[in-house]
Design a protein around this motif. Structure first.
Motif, PDB file in Angstrom:
ATOM      1  N   VAL A   1       0.832  -1.206   0.000  1.00  0.00           N
ATOM      2  CA  VAL A   1       0.000   0.000   0.000  1.00  0.00           C
ATOM      3  C   VAL A   1       0.865   1.253   0.000  1.00  0.00           C
ATOM      4  O   VAL A   1       0.604   2.215  -0.737  1.00  0.00           O
ATOM      5  CB  VAL A   1      -0.955  -0.001   1.219  1.00  0.00           C
ATOM      6  N   VAL A   2       1.905   1.276   0.841  1.00  0.00           N
ATOM      7  CA  VAL A   2       2.787   2.449   0.907  1.00  0.00           C
ATOM      8  C   VAL A   2       3.502   2.652  -0.423  1.00  0.00           C
ATOM      9  O   VAL A   2       3.666   3.791  -0.883  1.00  0.00           O
ATOM     10  CB  VAL A   2       3.805   2.310   2.060  1.00  0.00           C
ATOM     11  N   LYS A   3       3.916   1.572  -1.077  1.00  0.00           N
ATOM     12  CA  LYS A   3       4.567   1.704  -2.379  1.00  0.00           C
ATOM     13  C   LYS A   3       3.583   2.257  -3.409  1.00  0.00           C
ATOM     14  O   LYS A   3       3.975   3.041  -4.284  1.00  0.00           O
ATOM     15  CB  LYS A   3       5.134   0.366  -2.839  1.00  0.00           C
ATOM     16  N   ASP A   4       2.321   1.878  -3.313  1.00  0.00           N
ATOM     17  CA  ASP A   4       1.312   2.460  -4.202  1.00  0.00           C
ATOM     18  C   ASP A   4       1.164   3.963  -3.947  1.00  0.00           C
ATOM     19  O   ASP A   4       1.071   4.760  -4.880  1.00  0.00           O
ATOM     20  CB  ASP A   4      -0.041   1.764  -3.989  1.00  0.00           C
ATOM     21  N   ILE A   5       1.144   4.333  -2.668  1.00  0.00           N
ATOM     22  CA  ILE A   5       1.000   5.753  -2.312  1.00  0.00           C
ATOM     23  C   ILE A   5       2.203   6.559  -2.806  1.00  0.00           C
ATOM     24  O   ILE A   5       2.064   7.686  -3.301  1.00  0.00           O
ATOM     25  CB  ILE A   5       0.846   5.908  -0.785  1.00  0.00           C
ATOM     26  N   LEU A   6       3.400   5.987  -2.683  1.00  0.00           N
ATOM     27  CA  LEU A   6       4.618   6.679  -3.103  1.00  0.00           C
ATOM     28  C   LEU A   6       4.828   6.638  -4.615  1.00  0.00           C
ATOM     29  O   LEU A   6       5.738   7.283  -5.134  1.00  0.00           O
ATOM     30  CB  LEU A   6       5.835   6.058  -2.403  1.00  0.00           C
ATOM     31  N   GLY A   7       3.977   5.876  -5.311  1.00  0.00           N
ATOM     32  CA  GLY A   7       4.070   5.840  -6.761  1.00  0.00           C
ATOM     33  C   GLY A   7       5.132   4.918  -7.307  1.00  0.00           C
ATOM     34  O   GLY A   7       5.650   5.147  -8.408  1.00  0.00           O
ATOM     35  N   VAL A   8       5.486   3.882  -6.566  1.00  0.00           N
ATOM     36  CA  VAL A   8       6.454   2.897  -7.056  1.00  0.00           C
ATOM     37  C   VAL A   8       5.684   1.812  -7.797  1.00  0.00           C
ATOM     38  O   VAL A   8       4.822   1.151  -7.211  1.00  0.00           O
ATOM     39  CB  VAL A   8       7.267   2.282  -5.905  1.00  0.00           C
TER      40      VAL A   8
END
Length: 354
Positions: A341-348
């Motif tokens: 989820v955090v990687k999705d938020i950071l755009g990775v």
């Protein structure tokens, strides 16, 4: 004169264009490198956040597990999950439930960051070698290869942060009545280094590394393989547009955590006990009738296994398994899902499953 000005202007424009083209060529290699560096940083940040969130959520159970692993069998204070948590609450209050969590997070945040990132890199390397060996450029990772990538990631992360894990165990075990009081992470590190030597910071490293191979390896292998199977077979319509819901991914993480910790748990018990060797104030196992204050001394991993089974029986290798099981299920699940989820938020764009 005018023609000379025009020529000069044309020359200046031509020079500017040439410089611009040269600058473009020079920066073409910089942008991908900068993008790659940003992706690495974001991946590390996501892994760190995942570790901190998941570990804090289960901190009371983590502390109880360690207390059960090292307590004196002749003086039982913690007898089960519910009773153990009540005893900590009554004797140490709310803060007692989270004792050692700051140290734990200081260890688990970099550990988790390195672990997830190492897994991604190991997966790429192993997949490339597998494709070269088979001659199939479209080949994908199978569960065994994922197990190998997870094992590599676990070894790297464990070795990089092991001294923090060692002192975290001691900070978690100590109570207000312990003669020795470590004031914090750095005080514990410096005290152990000064009084017991640098090698003491790596007590229990071998069983930790051996245990991390099936534990982390199985976590990643089961999680990803289960996700792939659910997406491909789509039982009960769980996958929508080749994507699984957060709830389904949590269930996959819970299953992965349960399998991994059950296999590796005895090694975790031995590791924790070896970490207490040399610390006379630890509430550790004692030899004989319990009147002696001297804890058991272990000369190595095999000796620790032998003495634990001889003095307390085979079941001692699974002390604290119940609170650990209750802890592991949400902890691993939260870590995996938080990471993605955090990687999705950071755009990775890349996830561990990619």
């Amino acid at each position: 004169m005018a023609s000379e000005d025009v020529k000069a202007s044309e020359s200046a424009v031509s020079t500017f264009v040439n410089l611009a083209e040269e600058a473009k060529i020079a920066t073409e290699g910089v942008k991908p490198r900068k993008h790659a560096l940003q992706t690495i940083c974001k991946s590390l940040i996501a892994g760190g956040i995942a570790g901190g969130v998941s570990r804090t959520a289960v901190a009371p159970l983590e502390r109880l597990k360690i207390l059960l692993q090292v307590q004196n069998p002749h003086s039982i204070k913690y007898n089960g999950t519910v009773q153990g948590l009540k005893h900590i609450w009554q004797t140490e209050g709310f803060r007692g439930l989270f004792k050692g969590n700051g140290t734990n997070c200081a260890r688990i945040v970099p550990n988790s960051a390195v672990k997830f990132f190492s897994y991604e890199q190991a997966s790429k390397g192993i997949l490339w070698m597998y494709q070269q060996q088979t001659g199939n450029e479209n080949a994908e990772l199978n569960p065994l290869l994922r197990l190998g990538a997870g094992a590599c990631a676990g070894i790297v992360a464990m070795s990089a942060t092991y001294p923090m894990d060692m002192v975290r165990g001691r900070l978690t075990v100590q109570t207000e009545n312990s003669p020795r009081q470590y004031r914090g992470i750095f005080h514990a590190l410096s005290t152990v280094f000064r009084e017991e030597g640098p090698r003491a910071l790596y007590k229990g490293w071998l069983p930790s590394v051996i245990g991390v191979i099936p534990y982390v390896g199985l976590n990643f292998a089961v999680y990803e393989s289960l996700k792939d199977w659910l997406v491909q077979s789509n039982p009960l319509g769980l996958a929508q547009d080749s994507e699984l819901s957060v709830t389904t991914r949590l269930a996959c993480g819970a299953m992965a955590g349960t399998v991994g910790q059950t296999v590796a748990y005895p090694l975790d018990v031995i590791r924790r006990r070896m970490q207490m060797v040399g610390w006379r104030d630890a509430s550790s196992v004692v030899v004989g009738d319990g009147r002696s204050k001297a804890p058991v001394e272990y000369s190595g991993m095999i000796d620790a296994f032998t003495k634990t089974v001889r003095h307390e029986g085979f079941r001692a290798l699974y002390k604290g398994l119940v609170p650990n099981s209750v802890k592991v299920v949400p902890s691993i699940a939260i870590a995996f899902v938080t990471y993605e989820v955090v990687k999705d938020i950071l755009g990775v764009e890349m996830r561990i499953s990619d």
